[in-house]
Design an enzyme around this catalytic site. Structure first.
Site, mmCIF file in Angstrom:
data_model
loop_
_atom_site.group_PDB
_atom_site.id
_atom_site.type_symbol
_atom_site.label_atom_id
_atom_site.label_comp_id
_atom_site.label_asym_id
_atom_site.label_seq_id
_atom_site.Cartn_x
_atom_site.Cartn_y
_atom_site.Cartn_z
ATOM 1 C CG HIS A 3 3.158 7.444 5.113
ATOM 2 N ND1 HIS A 3 3.459 7.318 3.783
ATOM 3 C CD2 HIS A 3 3.156 8.774 5.360
ATOM 4 C CE1 HIS A 3 3.638 8.526 3.257
ATOM 5 N NE2 HIS A 3 3.449 9.423 4.196
ATOM 6 C CG HIS A 16 3.475 1.069 2.918
ATOM 7 N ND1 HIS A 16 3.836 2.188 2.211
ATOM 8 C CD2 HIS A 16 3.902 0.011 2.181
ATOM 9 C CE1 HIS A 16 4.458 1.820 1.086
ATOM 10 N NE2 HIS A 16 4.522 0.501 1.059
ATOM 11 C CG HIS A 64 7.726 -2.821 2.431
ATOM 12 N ND1 HIS A 64 8.679 -2.280 1.603
ATOM 13 C CD2 HIS A 64 6.528 -2.501 1.873
ATOM 14 C CE1 HIS A 64 8.090 -1.657 0.602
ATOM 15 N NE2 HIS A 64 6.778 -1.784 0.735
ATOM 16 C CD GLU A 65 3.208 -4.188 2.749
ATOM 17 O OE1 GLU A 65 2.524 -3.153 2.778
ATOM 18 O OE2 GLU A 65 3.822 -4.562 1.730
#
Ligand SMILES: [Zn+2]
Length: 674
Positions: A471, A468, A464-465
């Site tokens: 991104h 990010h 998940h991290e």
């Protein structure tokens, strides 16, 4: 010599001392103010370049100092840093207030905004102009002086009411304790929960026994494991009565007041309701879109939820001869049923998830899909010896980013996991300034004899991290305030959540989920169990989330708010389509719904489900074309990851997906389609 006052690219952590921060902040604020004055007092007529663009590039040093400082305050803090934070925060809000209330500056911005149809601007420039203008107008810059006063009075009252709301909940939470001394009463609770309860008892000066409180780490295990139905009921009633008792901490009037002030504020600014105001800057765009999104999902989830509820009820009947499930039975019997169905404990899976292997796993996804290479280097300065650093390059060896990985807990690091940056990306004077991105987590530290092994939950957290992180790393925009994760709030979880999907794919797990001792790849049987247990009671969970989303909208998208006199009655109405368990008259949710009445989630609770719909829908493209298909990867990077907030997220999404997001993929993944 203050290293923070020099120009630097890579943050010189080892040279920075705590006492450097305050002078650096003061200096950077002075410079930023001068930059703002230069823009506001410019004698030349306002242009996009001398006003909007100049504004976005201003305050660079302040941004750098702030990000270094606040990142340290989260990941490696101490008393001194916390004290500086107390001192600096009012300075920073004073500065941003000054900018927001600068009428000369706003005059220039709105002059350009009013000519926007005549100007030749790129799409990114149009977005930036819009964003800068709205930054002022949404804070009342267009209002006449007396209305501005009204707005400031409302804001002041709102912030004090929110504070009181939170203080009341805290006081009620702290006021309650369940002190148990009979071993029969704590039957069912696991060792860890009992140890913690003994500690709490000691802290509270009890002579023995166990104390349970309404704090989550104490409350949740109690509701999940305590065999005594009477005591579970007692705890649940106490929890649900917070803010709803006839005492000094009652939140009923406060809730009504907050909702009506928000409504008034929105009307003052020219919006129909608070939700219209909030959702203007969201991917969803409008209250009608949000409520129909929630109701559509409800229609699909409800039959499944009812079926799951009936299953749970008959399981409880079979096990303990319980006829009707109450709220305080839910977590308890669900846990028992889950164990019966899956019997999949963390300890069995952990050996397959050695941290180093999991990191290699995400790196190889980044390589296969986006052509990124991660090279660990020891030459980059860090703030702690546990932090690992990587140079990230693309297929042509162009520098893309620097990646910091700070994965183990220590004193001075807060709980949880997050992505952050030490430097954002931008293009200025033709130079593409690449970002410095960091992932911070709290995974068990390796010992001399055992490597760091992750639970499956922690594996998805890391993915998940890292999503990010991608991104941030792949950002490729001109203006800093539109770069990377600077996107609308209900869009920001797409890159992170979509990456979690790879954790459930055998083809991906085969790359890295290998037993740390034997090297054996994770058995298919485990993968299947992980998948099906992830969907356990998904219908009920979905319905619960929808019920909170609808409750949120009932308070904030309501044009006849003044008719609400009774919080509980209003809430019962809002829950009428979504409740599974019998209502508990002495409990009320709204008066303790901190997300929407204290935190920043008002008109935003739906975004949990919204983000899931997005990530499932986007992942379907990868599933259709192969989860490591570089063409799909390229399209995702080109249309989503690199674009930041340069265009409306719906436009970006449609460019990648071809259509607006549809809930079918989520329903399929969650087993909610029949
Ligand atoms: Zn996230």
């Amino acid at each position: 010599m203050n290293p923070l006052l020099e120009t630097f690219d890579i943050t010189p952590f080892s040279k920075i001392k705590n006492e450097d921060f305050l002078p650096a902040f003061k200096n950077a604020i002075i410079i930023a103010k001068e930059e703002i004055d230069t823009i506001a007092l410019n004698k030349e007529a306002p242009t996009f370049k001398n006003t909007i663009e100049a504004l976005d590039y201003s305050g660079e040093q302040l941004d750098r100092v702030s990000s270094v400082f606040f990142n340290l305050n989260s990941a490696e803090t101490n008393d001194e840093i916390q004290k500086i934070a107390q001192e600096v925060s009012p300075m920073l809000s004073e500065f941003s207030n000054d900018v927001a209330l600068n009428t000369q500056l706003f005059k220039r911005v709105s002059t350009i905004y009013n000519q926007k149809n005549k100007l030749t601007l790129t799409v990114e420039q149009q977005t930036l102009l819009d964003k800068k203008y709205k930054g002022f107008s949404r804070n009342g810059a267009n209002l006449p002086e007396d209305k501005k006063e009204d707005l400031r009075a409302i804001d002041k009252e709102l912030s004090s009411l929110k504070l009181t709301f939170g203080e009341n909940i805290l006081a009620e939470t702290n006021a309650y304790e369940l002190h148990l001394t009979n071993i029969e009463d704590v039957k069912g609770l696991p060792e860890g929960a009992l140890e913690a309860a003994i500690q709490v008892a000691q802290q509270k000066g009890k002579k023995g026994g166990w104390v349970f409180t309404l704090d989550y780490p104490s409350y949740i295990p109690f509701m999940k494991y305590a065999d005594s139905r009477e005591l579970r009921k007692k705890m649940a009633l106490a929890f649900g009565a917070r803010g709803f008792q006839q005492n000094d901490y009652n939140n009923e009037k406060i809730v009504i007041k907050i909702a009506s002030l928000r409504f008034k504020r929105a009307q003052l600014l020219g919006y129909d309701t608070h939700s219209h105001f909030v959702l203007e800057e969201r991917m969803s765009g409008s209250p009608i879109k949000v409520t129909s999104f929630l109701n559509d999902l409800l229609e699909k989830a409800k039959p499944v939820a009812l079926k799951e509820f009936a299953e749970l009820e008959s399981f409880a009947k079979e096990l303990h001869n319980i006829d009707h499930l109450e709220k305080w039975d839910s977590a308890y019997y669900s846990e028992k049923l889950k164990n019966k169905l899956f019997n999949l404990d963390d300890e069995k899976l952990k050996p397959y998830f050695k941290l180093d292997n999991v990191i290699d796993g995400v790196f190889s996804i980044a390589k296969k899909l986006f052509g990124l290479k991660f090279k660990q280097v020891s030459t980059i300065d860090t703030y702690h010896e546990d932090v690992k650093t990587y140079e990230v390059t693309d297929n042509n060896n162009n520098a893309i980013a620097i990646f910091y990985a700070d994965f183990h807990p220590r004193k001075g690091k807060r709980n949880g996991a997050w992505m952050t940056s030490f430097k954002g990306q931008k293009i200025k004077n033709g130079v593409n300034d690449r970002p410095h991105i960091s992932n911070v987590c709290n995974f068990t530290k390796p010992t001399d004899t055992k490597p760091s092994l992750l639970t499956f939950n922690e594996v998805t957290t890391l993915f998940h991290e890292f999503g990010h992180g991608l991104h941030g790393m792949l950002a490729n925009t001109t203006y800093p305030s539109l770069s990377g994760t600077s996107v609308y709030w209900d869009f920001v979880e797409l890159p992170s959540q979509v990456l979690e999907n790879w954790c459930f794919e055998k083809e991906c797990l085969d790359l890295f989920a290998k037993h740390y001792k034997t090297g054996e790849v994770i058995p298919m049987e485990y993968v299947e169990k992980i998948k099906s247990s992830a969907n356990f009671q998904e219908g009920m969970a979905t319905m619960r989330q929808i019920s909170f989303g609808l409750l949120d909208m009932s308070w904030h998208a309501n044009e006849s708010l003044e008719t609400i006199k009774n919080v509980k009655a209003h809430e019962k109405l809002a829950f009428s389509d979504t409740s599974l368990f019998p209502d508990v008259p002495e409990n009320c949710m709204s008066v303790a719904f901190s997300h929407i009445f204290q935190g920043g989630y008002s008109s935003g609770y739906y975004s949990y489900k919204w983000a899931e719909v997005l990530d499932a829908d986007a992942f379907e493209v990868f599933q259709e074309n192969g989860i490591f298909n570089p063409v799909t990867g390229k399209a995702f990077a080109e249309h989503i990851l690199s674009k930041g907030g340069t265009e409306h997220p719906m436009t970006l999404y449609k460019r990648f997906r071809g259509t607006e997001p549809k809930p079918e993929a989520l329903l399929k993944r969650a087993g909610l389609l029949n």
